[in-house]
Design a protein around this motif. Structure first.
Motif, PDB file in Angstrom:
ATOM      1  N   GLU A   8       0.856  -1.211   0.000  1.00  0.00           N
ATOM      2  CA  GLU A   8       0.000   0.000   0.000  1.00  0.00           C
ATOM      3  C   GLU A   8       0.882   1.247   0.000  1.00  0.00           C
ATOM      4  OE1 GLU A   8      -3.205  -0.250  -0.325  1.00  0.00           O
ATOM      5  OE2 GLU A   8      -4.119  -1.649   1.088  1.00  0.00           O
ATOM      6  N   TRP A   9       1.739   1.369  -1.013  1.00  0.00           N
ATOM      7  CA  TRP A   9       2.729   2.461  -1.031  1.00  0.00           C
ATOM      8  C   TRP A   9       2.083   3.817  -0.871  1.00  0.00           C
ATOM      9  CZ3 TRP A   9       7.488   0.921  -0.278  1.00  0.00           C
ATOM     10  CH2 TRP A   9       7.943  -0.293  -0.786  1.00  0.00           C
ATOM     11  N   GLN A  10       0.821   3.939  -1.333  1.00  0.00           N
ATOM     12  CA  GLN A  10       0.202   5.270  -1.252  1.00  0.00           C
ATOM     13  C   GLN A  10       0.066   5.738   0.198  1.00  0.00           C
ATOM     14  OE1 GLN A  10      -1.276   2.535  -2.034  1.00  0.00           O
ATOM     15  NE2 GLN A  10      -3.271   2.391  -1.053  1.00  0.00           N
ATOM     16  N   ILE A  34       3.402   7.127   1.068  1.00  0.00           N
ATOM     17  CA  ILE A  34       3.576   8.420   0.382  1.00  0.00           C
ATOM     18  C   ILE A  34       2.801   9.503   1.138  1.00  0.00           C
ATOM     19  CG2 ILE A  34       3.019   9.684  -1.748  1.00  0.00           C
ATOM     20  CD1 ILE A  34       3.563   6.920  -3.210  1.00  0.00           C
ATOM     21  N   GLU A  35       1.596   9.164   1.552  1.00  0.00           N
ATOM     22  CA  GLU A  35       0.779  10.099   2.331  1.00  0.00           C
ATOM     23  C   GLU A  35       1.498  10.442   3.645  1.00  0.00           C
ATOM     24  OE1 GLU A  35      -1.996  11.662   1.731  1.00  0.00           O
ATOM     25  OE2 GLU A  35      -2.475  12.366   3.766  1.00  0.00           O
ATOM     26  N   ASN A  37       4.130  12.888   2.944  1.00  0.00           N
ATOM     27  CA  ASN A  37       3.583  14.224   2.697  1.00  0.00           C
ATOM     28  C   ASN A  37       3.214  14.911   4.009  1.00  0.00           C
ATOM     29  OD1 ASN A  37       3.891  13.906  -0.011  1.00  0.00           O
ATOM     30  ND2 ASN A  37       1.798  13.186  -0.364  1.00  0.00           N
ATOM     31  N   GLN A  78       5.959   7.178  -7.749  1.00  0.00           N
ATOM     32  CA  GLN A  78       4.551   7.256  -7.339  1.00  0.00           C
ATOM     33  C   GLN A  78       3.640   6.827  -8.491  1.00  0.00           C
ATOM     34  OE1 GLN A  78       3.151  10.695  -5.190  1.00  0.00           O
ATOM     35  NE2 GLN A  78       5.193  11.242  -4.511  1.00  0.00           N
ATOM     36  N   VAL A 110       3.552   3.115  -8.808  1.00  0.00           N
ATOM     37  CA  VAL A 110       2.664   2.511  -7.809  1.00  0.00           C
ATOM     38  C   VAL A 110       1.218   2.571  -8.295  1.00  0.00           C
ATOM     39  CG1 VAL A 110       1.705   2.846  -5.502  1.00  0.00           C
ATOM     40  CG2 VAL A 110       4.178   3.016  -5.848  1.00  0.00           C
ATOM     41  N   VAL A 111       0.815   3.745  -8.774  1.00  0.00           N
ATOM     42  CA  VAL A 111      -0.575   3.908  -9.213  1.00  0.00           C
ATOM     43  C   VAL A 111      -0.847   3.040 -10.450  1.00  0.00           C
ATOM     44  CG1 VAL A 111      -2.276   5.567 -10.051  1.00  0.00           C
ATOM     45  CG2 VAL A 111      -0.743   6.206  -8.209  1.00  0.00           C
ATOM     46  N   GLN A 133      -1.522  -0.374  -9.487  1.00  0.00           N
ATOM     47  CA  GLN A 133      -2.869  -0.492  -8.906  1.00  0.00           C
ATOM     48  C   GLN A 133      -3.924  -0.510 -10.006  1.00  0.00           C
ATOM     49  OE1 GLN A 133      -2.762   2.889  -6.312  1.00  0.00           O
ATOM     50  NE2 GLN A 133      -2.306   1.663  -4.519  1.00  0.00           N
TER      51      GLN A 133
END
Ligand code: PEP
Ligand code: MN
Length: 360
Positions: free
Chosen positions: A181-183, A186-187, A190, A279, A282-283, A286
């Motif tokens: 769940e790399w996002q 990343i969040e 941030n 990033q 990653v997307v 997905q």
């Protein structure tokens, strides 16, 4: 955490020319095993030697760690190799013993981060010390719980902090032991750009063959370091056998991993670009995954239609989907033309799938 820059001074002060590396066995098993691995890692880029001595196991009856006895072994690692040491703590007693025995860095495991009571208890036991403490993400994909654990430590005056991303548990089967769940990571970056973030590819993959790739993705995403489970005889390890690598393969991995150079004048541009590309990767992964899932559902519809002898193409339903998606797309800044093209292609693929099933 108002002045987050101070959170990373402990790492900046180390003036490393490469990402932070933490390595060592999942569990300390015997004194010989611990010292054997430590000596093999001594002349490498490893910064901290890890070994779990209190092991939180999902089911009872598995090896639960050698306990406080292992602290003496970590002392010997320090004396004989000069490497700094670290271990997992999960309650007040662990913290007390680890502090008394000069363990240099402590980490909180995923099964502890999920519990605000445990985190509070550990934070209180650490109050007044200047230990480096790394907090693993909770087993479930909950960013607030992860941040909450870090905030509890911070509010007790612990300033040498960091986070470890070890993936998230899912009921659904996947090629990972704990999906990255790399996002979420990343969040996390941030929200707290200065808080050091370390990747644990061992618990993410559960499989030594995949450890390199996940480590590379983490470095491309600007992680500050890696924690890699390393064992002298991985196949016969008393815990997490499938995911541990040998000291030699860890050293090779550290040669092969692409790490960005710190000297280039266009460093910011390049780092920014590589980070954004990572990033996007990653997307994109997905996207492919979700399209695959959509086609599997279409296959099931195909089976149902075959059973009931119903036509594949149902224009009413299709127009409904299209109308909704054009609206949803608009809300996200996607042009009608693009949404139409994309859904036509997706729809065509679904029809192909269903026709194959009906004819097959
Ligand atoms: C470990 O690091 O050995 C461990 C138990 O990890 P986690 O808390 O990520 O499951
Ligand atoms: Mn482990």
């Amino acid at each position: 955490m108002e002045n987050s820059k101070q959170l990373r001074t402990w790492l900046d002060d180390m003036k490393l020319s490469h990402p932070l590396v933490i390595a060592g066995p999942c569990s300390a098993e015997t004194e010989d095993q611990v010292l054997n691995i430590a000596h093999q890692l001594k002349d490498s880029d490893v910064n901290y030697f890890r070994a779990g001595i209190w092991k939180p196991r999902t089911r009872p009856g598995n090896f639960e760690g050698v306990g406080a006895l292992g602290l003496n072994w970590l002392q010997r690692v320090k004396e004989e190799t000069g490497m700094k040491t670290c271990t997992e703590v999960a309650n007040t007693n662990h913290v007390k013993l680890a502090l008394e025995n000069d363990v240099d860095l402590l980490w909180i495991g995923a099964r502890s981060t999920v519990s605000p009571f445990i985190m509070q208890e550990i934070a209180e036991a650490l109050e007044g010390t200047d230990k480096i403490v790394l907090v693993k993400n909770p087993v479930n994909p909950d960013l607030a719980l992860w941040l909450g654990g870090i905030e509890r430590l911070y509010s007790k005056g612990i300033k040498k902090l960091g986070a470890i991303h070890r993936g998230f548990s899912t009921y659904e089967k996947s090629k990972y032991r704990n999906i990255p769940e790399w996002q979420i990571a990343i969040e996390f970056q941030n929200r707290f750009p200065d808080l050091p973030l370390i990747c644990d590819p061992s618990h993410i993959t559960g499989n030594r063959e995949m450890v390199f790739d996940v480590s590379q993705t983490a470095l491309d995403l600007n992680f500050d370091g890696l924690m890699v489970e390393t064992h002298n005889d991985p196949d016969n390890a008393w815990s997490d056998a499938a995911q541990q690598v040998t000291p030699d393969s860890l050293k090779q991995m550290m040669v092969d991993l692409r790490v960005r150079k710190e000297t280039a004048s266009d460093k910011n541009y390049r780092e920014g670009l590589e980070n954004l590309r990572a990033q996007i990767n990653v997307v994109d992964n997905q996207l492919i995954d979700i399209l695959g899932k959509r086609m599997k559902i279409a296959d099931k519809i195909g089976e149902l239609k075959k059973e009931k002898n119903v036509a594949v193409l149902q224009s009413k339903r299709w127009n409904e989907i299209l109308g909704n998606m054009i609206l949803e797309g608009e809300n996200r800044g996607l042009s009608e033309e693009f949404v139409l093209k994309m859904f036509k292609a997706i729809h065509q693929e679904s029809i192909n799938h269903q026709e194959k099933i009906i004819k097959g």
